[in-house]
Design a protein around this motif. Sequence first.
Motif, PDB file in Angstrom:
ATOM      1  N   TRP A 117      39.730  39.221  47.999  1.00 60.70           N
ATOM      2  CA  TRP A 117      38.449  38.866  47.390  1.00 60.70           C
ATOM      3  C   TRP A 117      38.319  37.359  47.214  1.00 60.70           C
ATOM      4  O   TRP A 117      37.224  36.800  47.331  1.00 60.70           O
ATOM      5  CB  TRP A 117      38.289  39.584  46.050  1.00 60.70           C
ATOM      6  CG  TRP A 117      38.194  41.072  46.187  1.00 60.70           C
ATOM      7  CD1 TRP A 117      39.121  41.997  45.815  1.00 60.70           C
ATOM      8  CD2 TRP A 117      37.102  41.815  46.751  1.00 60.70           C
ATOM      9  NE1 TRP A 117      38.687  43.266  46.098  1.00 60.70           N
ATOM     10  CE2 TRP A 117      37.445  43.186  46.675  1.00 60.70           C
ATOM     11  CE3 TRP A 117      35.871  41.456  47.305  1.00 60.70           C
ATOM     12  CZ2 TRP A 117      36.604  44.192  47.126  1.00 60.70           C
ATOM     13  CZ3 TRP A 117      35.031  42.460  47.757  1.00 60.70           C
ATOM     14  CH2 TRP A 117      35.396  43.798  47.664  1.00 60.70           C
ATOM     15  N   PHE A 118      39.422  36.684  46.906  1.00 57.96           N
ATOM     16  CA  PHE A 118      39.390  35.224  46.815  1.00 57.96           C
ATOM     17  C   PHE A 118      39.125  34.611  48.189  1.00 57.96           C
ATOM     18  O   PHE A 118      38.357  33.651  48.313  1.00 57.96           O
ATOM     19  CB  PHE A 118      40.702  34.696  46.243  1.00 57.96           C
ATOM     20  CG  PHE A 118      40.899  34.996  44.786  1.00 57.96           C
ATOM     21  CD1 PHE A 118      40.301  34.199  43.822  1.00 57.96           C
ATOM     22  CD2 PHE A 118      41.674  36.070  44.382  1.00 57.96           C
ATOM     23  CE1 PHE A 118      40.475  34.465  42.468  1.00 57.96           C
ATOM     24  CE2 PHE A 118      41.858  36.347  43.032  1.00 57.96           C
ATOM     25  CZ  PHE A 118      41.246  35.544  42.068  1.00 57.96           C
TER      26      PHE A 118
ATOM     27  N   ALA B 228      35.368  35.287  48.945  1.00 52.10           N
ATOM     28  CA  ALA B 228      34.453  34.541  48.079  1.00 52.10           C
ATOM     29  C   ALA B 228      34.443  33.059  48.413  1.00 52.10           C
ATOM     30  O   ALA B 228      33.372  32.435  48.514  1.00 52.10           O
ATOM     31  CB  ALA B 228      34.842  34.750  46.614  1.00 52.10           C
TER      32      ALA B 228
ATOM     33  N   TYR C  58      31.698  30.516  49.934  1.00 49.34           N
ATOM     34  CA  TYR C  58      31.440  29.273  49.200  1.00 49.34           C
ATOM     35  C   TYR C  58      31.489  28.065  50.130  1.00 49.34           C
ATOM     36  O   TYR C  58      30.647  27.150  50.022  1.00 49.34           O
ATOM     37  CB  TYR C  58      32.471  29.122  48.083  1.00 49.34           C
ATOM     38  CG  TYR C  58      32.392  27.812  47.336  1.00 49.34           C
ATOM     39  CD1 TYR C  58      31.434  27.606  46.353  1.00 49.34           C
ATOM     40  CD2 TYR C  58      33.281  26.780  47.609  1.00 49.34           C
ATOM     41  CE1 TYR C  58      31.359  26.411  45.657  1.00 49.34           C
ATOM     42  CE2 TYR C  58      33.221  25.574  46.931  1.00 49.34           C
ATOM     43  CZ  TYR C  58      32.254  25.399  45.953  1.00 49.34           C
ATOM     44  OH  TYR C  58      32.188  24.202  45.277  1.00 49.34           O
TER      45      TYR C  58
ATOM     46  N   VAL D 132      32.596  31.119  41.094  1.00 48.56           N
ATOM     47  CA  VAL D 132      33.023  31.805  42.319  1.00 48.56           C
ATOM     48  C   VAL D 132      34.433  32.362  42.130  1.00 48.56           C
ATOM     49  O   VAL D 132      34.719  33.525  42.467  1.00 48.56           O
ATOM     50  CB  VAL D 132      32.960  30.861  43.526  1.00 48.56           C
ATOM     51  CG1 VAL D 132      33.689  31.466  44.726  1.00 48.56           C
ATOM     52  CG2 VAL D 132      31.515  30.579  43.904  1.00 48.56           C
TER      53      VAL D 132
ATOM     54  N   ALA E 110      34.347  35.250  39.585  1.00 48.18           N
ATOM     55  CA  ALA E 110      33.748  36.445  40.173  1.00 48.18           C
ATOM     56  C   ALA E 110      34.704  37.118  41.150  1.00 48.18           C
ATOM     57  O   ALA E 110      34.821  38.351  41.183  1.00 48.18           O
ATOM     58  CB  ALA E 110      32.436  36.090  40.867  1.00 48.18           C
ATOM     59  N   ALA E 111      35.410  36.316  41.963  1.00 52.26           N
ATOM     60  CA  ALA E 111      36.339  36.877  42.949  1.00 52.26           C
ATOM     61  C   ALA E 111      37.482  37.625  42.283  1.00 52.26           C
ATOM     62  O   ALA E 111      37.940  38.665  42.779  1.00 52.26           O
ATOM     63  CB  ALA E 111      36.886  35.765  43.842  1.00 52.26           C
TER      64      ALA E 111
END
Length: 538
Positions: A260-261, A264, A268, A442, A445-446
């Motif tokens: 997820w990082f 994300a 970005y 960001v 959220a990730a």
Amino acid sequence: MSVVTASDPDADENVAPERRGTRLDDWWARVLATPRRRALWYWGGPILVTLIAATLRFWNLGHPQAIVFDETYYVKDAWTLLQNGYESSWPEGADADFAAGDTGIFQDAPAYVVHPPLGKWMISLGMAAFGAGDPFWWRAPTALAGTIAVLLITLVARRLFASTILAVTAGLLFAVDGNAIVMSRVALLDNWLMLFALLGFWFVLLDRDRTEQVLGSRLAASHHLGRDPHYGPALWARPWIIAAGVAFGAACAVKWSGAWFLAAFGIYLVIVDAVARRRAGVPFWLTGALLKQAPVTFLLLVPVAAAVYLASWTGWLVTDGGYYRHWAEEAGNAATGWLSWVPLALQSLWHYHEAAYGYHVGVHSAHPWQSNPLTWLFMIRPTNMYFAATEDGSGGCGADTCWASIIEVGNPLIWWAAAVASLYLVYRLVRYREWQVGAILVGLAAGYLPWLGYLNRTVFQFYSIAFEPFMLLALVFVIGLVLGRRDDPQWRRQRGIAIVAIFLGFVLLISAFFFPIWSGVPVTPTFRQLHFWLPSWG
């Protein structure tokens, strides 16, 4: 009585100018009056809070002499990775024998594990150097990861806020928070996930600054040559994106939630590129960012991350005993058709991943310390990882009955303030669109939002360590607003400094109060009960 009016030509001479800043600001300016002193503060402040973090993480790290919580999986898996190259199975009751130093009772049969190997390889480093007989060396690499993360968050905060004071504040908060301390003192995977995700974030920030400069120079060169760059250049020379790919790939190789990082911050980067082209005056800035630069960014980021992830499985690939290692060689399992060219070992690895994913999404068994992700930001249900009681006066707490605990509860003042600050940053992003706020959110959220899709799964509060740095950065952003600037009116600056000083003073006092139940120090039952500020903590 004379009154000075706005029309009085001598009004400016008769009214004293409003004082800016404080005497403390003046003193601090004198302290940093030379380049050598500024350099000492620039590095000395972050190093100081890192040393505080190291002390809190390494002190008495070998206690307790027992397998703690999920160390039952990761410590023993790490040891068998060293011995066999793959995670191996253990007989029933192996925890007590392992903690007593009998580490050779593992079996050659593979164990079914559901997390990638890298975090366990990292845990194994201490045992590889000094053996598995002392719990200190099970935990030392994880404690080192937590210590490095404190230094890293100071570098990230300085990149975000251009302030060493705020950078040191971020490091101090991370150094003394209970969630970060506990997750550095037990040999679990999540601290490594946090470290690699934070490292990837730092590389993304470094790329952001460098790319803006390179884009500007490339566009200037094009204009000088009489060219009109309608879409802007495709920038391939972006080493920090490659570095971010390595870091995020390592995060994925610890736990799949690292993906997820990667996703994300990949998105970005595309957004940042589009904004940079717009500011630089590129006519078709959005098209250039999406169709010209985004594919390049993908190739610099994702394949690198995938290669790092695959490399983490080297031990499983080069040995024969791993779980599902020869699955594709069994009759009827190998792929046919256009996928038949894939090596059998990789087909077996893919099947392993399918099985592990099915396990992850299907974990619904009740656990006494599970928590709902909706409550994580406010730390409603922390994890009790260890408990031991003595009733004969030998516990060391000065009473007949002594209890020792390791409870993964953060410093309440830090966590609750950080939760409120994180919510405020959502408003702040909509209202002011500051790039620092967007970057922090960001990361938050990730690390957090994907878990809201698994509300019925068995999960724990300590997973929040992966996104805790971003919560702390949100808090530090707000602290910066409260502090204000040196050229603010004196009354405002004094008030801001006082509020922040009082807040940090209470943070340190609360951390000192909670440290015994973060580190397994024997205490009386009454003293332990004083730490349960919410009924759900006990």
